[in-house]
Design an enzyme around this catalytic site. Structure first.
Site, PDB file in Angstrom:
ATOM      1  N   GLU A   1       0.809  -1.221   0.000  1.00 45.57           N
ATOM      2  CA  GLU A   1       0.000   0.000   0.000  1.00 45.57           C
ATOM      3  C   GLU A   1       0.844   1.275   0.000  1.00 45.57           C
ATOM      4  O   GLU A   1       0.464   2.278  -0.608  1.00 45.57           O
ATOM      5  CB  GLU A   1      -0.973  -0.006   1.189  1.00 45.57           C
ATOM      6  CG  GLU A   1      -2.226  -0.860   0.957  1.00 45.57           C
ATOM      7  CD  GLU A   1      -1.996  -2.363   1.133  1.00 45.57           C
ATOM      8  OE1 GLU A   1      -0.908  -2.749   1.590  1.00 45.57           O
ATOM      9  OE2 GLU A   1      -2.902  -3.154   0.799  1.00 45.57           O
TER      10      GLU A   1
ATOM     11  N   HIS B   1     -11.893  -5.296   8.178  1.00 43.20           N
ATOM     12  CA  HIS B   1     -12.287  -5.181   6.768  1.00 43.20           C
ATOM     13  C   HIS B   1     -13.515  -4.311   6.559  1.00 43.20           C
ATOM     14  O   HIS B   1     -14.085  -4.339   5.475  1.00 43.20           O
ATOM     15  CB  HIS B   1     -12.569  -6.576   6.178  1.00 43.20           C
ATOM     16  CG  HIS B   1     -11.353  -7.426   5.956  1.00 43.20           C
ATOM     17  ND1 HIS B   1     -10.622  -7.935   6.993  1.00 43.20           N
ATOM     18  CD2 HIS B   1     -10.722  -7.820   4.823  1.00 43.20           C
ATOM     19  CE1 HIS B   1      -9.604  -8.635   6.508  1.00 43.20           C
ATOM     20  NE2 HIS B   1      -9.639  -8.575   5.202  1.00 43.20           N
TER      21      HIS B   1
END
Lengths: 332, 340
Positions: B74, B143
């Site tokens: 990321e 999540h």
């Protein structure tokens, strides 16, 4: 120290002199910065790169104006080597409106796109992922531009280093990762923080060439940078260069540097690359002592002019707080 | 339920879901502007065109130099987007789930958001970060979180959370051309529920809220997938004789103070509903702003509904309790209306 490169490039006399010019420019600028802080004329955190002059100087002679660098808080020498003009540089160090960033970045965060200084980051390890983006843009543009990401040995232990090298390798980006390994991550000795004896070995894990270079030898840095830049311009991807050096002034200017022994510091300073290189230029007949003295005097005048220019500049007005947050100004 | 304002002209519409609308926006933007790039994990067609298929077809059409699948890295993704943006491109970077923005926070917060300011306006970072989140699918605490307040609190990055497919299309078109970094949150259900999208939907300006339904007793402000819940409550409240004005904020930062203040000033009552935690959530900022501006004119204190102070739970029963449900909105709205 480094492996022998095939077709090892050597700088010609003119280039060697240009490397020296950049080194002296860094050294005089650094000396002046410390003097101004000591005299209380400026208040700023300052991370001297005294001792590391050779690395960006021997690299910058190979870079064009539109080649880019992403550097770090100990990176003013990288900018000076890239020939950033000293007036706006000093105005920024002094927090004045005529600085490269209108006084909003300061000595740890200069930006000067005209000379290719795109990002200077205060966050260890962050120069590398961003340099990749410039590399991607160059590939899309179809130019031969390269981007140099400068960082220190401590940064090679941050996740961003590993992510960036991996991506650069997978995408074959024209980026040269230059580690200026001065032996200390802030106050932590190299071997107490880094798992490998040479950072260049980490290149193996990312499928790119990695070299450990004598960062105090301009000819060695030049040869390896030449190969890395040629590789990048040819579309063959990134290279990791580890340039071994030593910083003479501790981590932040004014720190007690008790983490260094007196002996190792004395030994490093005895190998100060500047006088050694100066003597080499004289011995090789590239320049006379008088010519080099005249060069130093000219650079000193340039530095002094920049300081006095900066001191005479205005501070930014308070409405700058509402400007440059977004492209459009934030209403008062 | 149409989202067109009552006096809007009748336009030809097509049914599509949020996923299709974003895909259409990306297609259109990439066709119109060769500087638009897309990058992220698994986004090229060889890797499936994105985890839920938002980018499907793009790499086949525009090639893998402009539509690049990345490693699971990321920081590298956002770093590459920042550099490309400063290098003259308009990258749209996908961080698969909003929880994973946490591993790229340095790049987002210290660099993307600040480089314009810290460079004195020399650096432009015109990039979009796409990310997906939302409770309701039993994905639990790593999540499904809404972290918009973190980004709203950081000067220099715009935060957009659309509800309708039409808004996705229009807000994406604006965000991609915006000169500053924009994070767009695709929240759960908003990707999958088909709604009417005007044919040829053009850009919708960032920072403008949408008055979805006019009313006179109370204003309810919300955004993202919580709008579905709010609209269920709206139907019930309407049946019960409460006239509700529903405002979909769409852009969370900078938010549309003018529209919210005008609406709350008219109805005299405001309830903010969001999926993010109630503590220190965007509702706190909106409530404080409205009370500062309308003190003495409000008929009731500003109400706030959001998630409790806990992580998103796995068990369906707990997840239902975690999410604000229509009966809570109805009860809170009725309580505020009864106050004065």
């Amino acid at each position: 120290m480094s492996e022998i490169l095939e077709n090892r490039a050597t700088p010609d006399a003119k280039t060697q002199l240009d490397i020296y010019r950049r080194m002296i420019r860094i050294e005089r600028n650094d000396d002046a910065t410390r003097t101004q802080i000591r005299r209380g004329r400026i208040t700023a955190p300052y991370y001297s790169a005294r001792g590391q002059e050779c690395i960006p100087s021997a690299i910058s002679v190979l870079l064009n104006n539109d080649d880019k660098i992403c550097t770090i808080y100990r990176g003013i020498h990288d900018m000076v080597a890239k020939d950033m003009p000293l007036r706006p540089l000093w105005a920024e160090i002094c927090g004045r409106v005529d600085g490269t960033c209108k006084g909003k970045g300061g000595p740890m965060h200069l930006t000067h796109p005209e000379t290719g200084v795109m990002v200077t980051t205060g966050i260890v390890g962050s120069s590398m992922p961003i340099a990749n983006g410039f590399g991607w843009a160059a590939l899309l543009d179809g130019t031969k531009q390269v981007t140099v990401a400068y960082f220190g040995d401590g940064a090679s232990n941050i996740g961003a280093f590993h992510e960036a090298l991996n991506l650069a390798s997978v995408w074959k980006l024209p980026v040269i990762f230059v580690c200026q390994n001065n032996g200390f991550a802030e106050h932590t000795r190299y071997e107490n923080g880094t798992s490998v004896d040479q950072i260049s070995k980490r290149a193996i894990g990312y499928g790119m060439p990695g070299y450990t270079v004598d960062g105090n030898d301009p000819v060695d840095v030049y040869a390896h940078a030449h190969a890395a830049i040629a590789r990048a311009r040819a579309g063959e991807g990134p290279t990791l260069l580890e340039c071994k050096t030593f910083r003479f002034m501790g981590h932040v200017f004014g720190d007690a540097d008790g983490y260094m022994t007196k002996e190792e510091k004395a030994e490093a300073m005895a190998k100060d690359p500047l006088p050694i290189y100066r003597q080499k230029l004289i011995d090789d007949g590239i320049a006379t002592a008088e010519e080099l003295d005249a060069l130093t005097a000219k650079i000193e005048a340039e530095v002094n002019d920049a300081i006095e220019f900066a001191m005479a500049c205005e501070y930014p007005s308070d409405d700058e707080l509402r400007r440059d947050v977004f492209a459009e100004e934030i209403p008062a | 339920m149409s989202t067109d304002t009552l006096d809007a002209p009748v336009v030809e519409t097509v049914k599509m879901n949020g996923l299709q609308a974003i895909n259409a926006a990306l297609m259109e933007a990439m066709e119109a502007d060769p500087k638009v790039l897309v990058l992220g994990e698994d986004i090229a067609d060889n890797e499936g065109g994105g985890v839920v298929g938002v980018t499907r077809g793009l790499s086949t059409k525009f090639g893998t130099m402009r539509v690049r699948s990345t490693p699971i890295s990321e920081q590298a993704i956002i770093g590459a987007a920042i550099g490309a943006a400063m290098g003259g491109y308009k990258p749209v970077a996908e961080i698969m789930l909003m929880n994973f923005t946490t591993v790229a926070m340095d790049m987002i917060v210290n660099h993307a958001a600040k480089l314009r300011f810290m460079s004195g306006g020399q650096s432009q970072v015109p990039m979009v970060i796409r990310t997906l989140t939302g409770a309701g699918n039993q994905t639990a605490g790593q999540h499904a979180d809404f972290y918009e307040a973190w980004f709203c609190h950081t000067a220099g990055i715009k935060v957009v959370i659309p509800w309708t497919p039409a808004d996705f299309k229009g807000l994406y078109l604006s965000a991609i051309q915006d000169p500053d970094p924009v994070i767009i949150v695709e929240s759960g259900k908003t990707l999958f529920v088909p709604m009417d999208v005007p044919v040829g939907q053009g850009p919708i300006p960032l920072g403008k809220a949408n008055v979805v339904a006019p009313g006179s007793d109370i204003t309810i402000v919300s955004y993202g997938q919580m709008m579905f819940t709010v609209m269920q409550a709206y139907e019930e409240l309407t049946k019960a004789g409460v006239s509700v004005e529903v405002v979909d904020l769409r852009t969370i930062s900078p938010w549309d103070k003018e529209t919210v203040l005008a609406s709350a000033g008219k109805t005299g009552r405001l309830l903010v509903v969001h999926e993010a935690g109630r503590n220190f959530g965007p509702g706190a900022e909106i409530a404080a702003t409205v009370q500062e501006a309308l003190f003495g004119k409000l008929k009731a204190p500003v109400g706030r509904l959001g998630a409790p102070y806990c992580s998103v739970p796995f068990a369906k029963k707990l997840e239902d309790a975690f999410l604000v449900q229509p009966p809570e909105i109805i009860a809170e709205a009725q309580r505020l209306v009864a106050m004065g």
